[in-house]
Design a protein around this motif. Structure first.
Motif, short mmCIF file in Angstrom:
data_model
loop_
_atom_site.label_atom_id
_atom_site.label_comp_id
_atom_site.label_asym_id
_atom_site.label_seq_id
_atom_site.Cartn_x
_atom_site.Cartn_y
_atom_site.Cartn_z
N ASP A 164 0.81 -1.22 0.00
CA ASP A 164 0.00 0.00 0.00
C ASP A 164 0.84 1.27 0.00
N THR A 165 2.12 1.14 -0.21
CA THR A 165 3.03 2.28 -0.18
C THR A 165 2.77 3.21 -1.37
N GLU A 166 2.79 4.51 -1.11
CA GLU A 166 2.54 5.49 -2.16
C GLU A 166 3.72 5.61 -3.13
N ARG A 167 4.94 5.56 -2.59
CA ARG A 167 6.10 5.79 -3.44
C ARG A 167 7.32 5.04 -2.90
N PHE A 168 8.06 4.43 -3.82
CA PHE A 168 9.29 3.74 -3.48
C PHE A 168 10.47 4.55 -4.03
N ILE A 169 11.47 4.76 -3.22
CA ILE A 169 12.60 5.59 -3.59
C ILE A 169 13.89 4.84 -3.31
N TYR A 170 14.83 4.90 -4.25
CA TYR A 170 16.14 4.30 -4.01
C TYR A 170 17.23 5.33 -4.25
N VAL A 171 18.14 5.44 -3.29
CA VAL A 171 19.22 6.40 -3.35
C VAL A 171 20.54 5.63 -3.43
N GLY A 172 21.28 5.82 -4.51
CA GLY A 172 22.54 5.11 -4.68
C GLY A 172 23.55 5.95 -5.44
N GLY A 186 9.53 0.99 -11.43
CA GLY A 186 8.79 2.24 -11.27
C GLY A 186 9.16 3.06 -10.04
N TRP A 187 10.30 2.77 -9.45
CA TRP A 187 10.74 3.54 -8.29
C TRP A 187 11.26 4.91 -8.73
N LEU A 188 11.28 5.85 -7.80
CA LEU A 188 11.99 7.10 -8.00
C LEU A 188 13.45 6.81 -7.65
N GLU A 218 24.22 16.33 -2.53
CA GLU A 218 24.32 16.02 -1.11
C GLU A 218 23.11 15.18 -0.70
N LEU A 219 23.29 14.29 0.26
CA LEU A 219 22.18 13.45 0.72
C LEU A 219 21.04 14.27 1.28
N ARG A 220 21.34 15.41 1.88
CA ARG A 220 20.30 16.23 2.49
C ARG A 220 19.25 16.70 1.48
N GLU A 221 19.61 16.69 0.18
CA GLU A 221 18.67 17.13 -0.84
C GLU A 221 17.49 16.17 -0.98
N ILE A 222 17.60 14.99 -0.42
CA ILE A 222 16.49 14.04 -0.46
C ILE A 222 15.27 14.64 0.21
N SER A 223 15.49 15.38 1.29
CA SER A 223 14.37 16.00 2.00
C SER A 223 13.54 16.90 1.11
N SER A 224 14.20 17.71 0.30
CA SER A 224 13.46 18.63 -0.56
C SER A 224 12.75 17.89 -1.69
N LEU A 225 13.24 16.70 -2.05
CA LEU A 225 12.55 15.89 -3.06
C LEU A 225 11.26 15.31 -2.50
N ILE A 226 11.31 14.91 -1.24
CA ILE A 226 10.15 14.27 -0.61
C ILE A 226 9.20 15.30 -0.02
N PHE A 227 9.79 16.37 0.53
CA PHE A 227 8.97 17.43 1.15
C PHE A 227 9.32 18.77 0.49
N PRO A 228 8.95 18.99 -0.76
CA PRO A 228 9.35 20.20 -1.46
C PRO A 228 8.86 21.49 -0.81
N GLU A 229 7.83 21.38 -0.01
CA GLU A 229 7.27 22.59 0.62
C GLU A 229 7.93 22.91 1.95
N ALA A 230 8.84 22.04 2.43
CA ALA A 230 9.38 22.21 3.78
C ALA A 230 10.89 22.29 3.74
N ASP A 231 11.41 23.47 3.42
CA ASP A 231 12.86 23.66 3.34
C ASP A 231 13.55 23.50 4.68
N THR A 232 12.79 23.64 5.75
CA THR A 232 13.37 23.54 7.08
C THR A 232 13.84 22.13 7.39
N LYS A 233 13.43 21.17 6.60
CA LYS A 233 13.86 19.80 6.84
C LYS A 233 15.27 19.54 6.30
N VAL A 234 15.80 20.48 5.54
CA VAL A 234 17.11 20.32 4.97
C VAL A 234 18.15 20.92 5.91
N LEU A 235 19.11 20.11 6.32
CA LEU A 235 20.13 20.58 7.25
C LEU A 235 21.16 21.43 6.50
#
Length: 235
Positions: A164-172, A186-188, A218-235
């Motif tokens: 039931d997951t909305e989105r699957f993401i792989y970071v490599g 079909g993953w991001l 940088e790995l921290r950019e993942i936050s903006s991909l998942i939560f584009p409206e919440a820049d505060t999540k990016v360290l």
């Protein structure tokens, strides 16, 4: 809910850092085997370390070169066993901890899909002190799982357990094998750009199926991909 899976080597843990740490342990082992306990111990250790590192960068066998430099005949398998079972000493990575903590608090499920030997990869995860962010069953290491990338089942395993997951993401980072299967499923797919320190060259001249859909510096950019409206999540 998102399933966010990470590669380990040169994504979460710099592989070159592991290599350097293991080389130091091997050099100290070799010196003790030689009975080197005099006042020049540190100088000799540095020379041995540089010998191994130069051998690595020049495509030579670092273990053979160390034996040659120290006048030893230690079996190469002995060195290899030390390398594979080495426990790297690495301080807590606050930025990585912050990122994983932020992601896991947003009803996401985190995973690791990594090729490698169980002991070696587990030691890297322990050195990062990040085990608590991942459920035991969500850490997939090829030796334990029975298949390695680019096998689809290393990824479809998550899809079957979380249908039931909305989105699957792989970071490599490895364009030779990391993104082929998740792209097909079909993953991001997110690629972490090599800053010049990766052990394996990052090729970008491959067919599109081999490449990530998104590149990040940088790995921290993942936050903006998942939560584009919440820049505060990016360290």
């Amino acid at each position: 809910m998102n399933i966010i899976c990470f590669d380990l080597d040169d994504t979460l843990f710099p592989e070159l850092e592991y290599l350097k740490s293991a080389y130091w342990e091997i050099v100290l082992f070799a010196l003790k085997r030689r009975g080197e306990i005099n006042s020049s111990f540190n100088i000799t250790a540095n020379e041995g370390y540089e010998t191994m590192l130069n051998a690595f960068y020049n495509g030579k066998n670092a273990f053979e070169q160390l034996n040659k430099a120290f006048g030893l005949d230690i079996p190469l398998k002995t060195y290899l066993d030390i390398y594979r079972n080495h426990k790297p000493k690495r301080q807590h990575n606050e930025k990585l901890t912050f990122l994983l903590s932020s992601l896991s608090q947003e009803d996401n499920i985190l995973g690791i899909i990594s090729d490698g030997r169980s002991v070696q990869q587990r030691n890297k995860i322990a050195a990062l002190d990040i085990e608590h962010f991942f459920a035991k069953e969500n850490i997939i290491i090829s030796e334990e799982f029975g298949s390695q990338k680019p096998a689809e089942k290393n990824y479809s395993n998550f899809m079957e357990r979380y249908p039931d997951t909305e989105r699957f993401i792989y970071v490599g980072d490895n364009t030779e094998k990391d993104f082929i299967a998740p792209n097909k499923l079909g993953w991001l797919t997110v690629g972490l750009l090599d800053k010049g320190g990766n052990i394996h060259k990052q090729r970008t001249d491959l067919p599109i199926d081999f490449l990530p859909k998104v590149w990040i510096k940088e790995l921290r950019e993942i936050s903006s991909l998942i939560f584009p409206e919440a820049d505060t999540k990016v360290l």
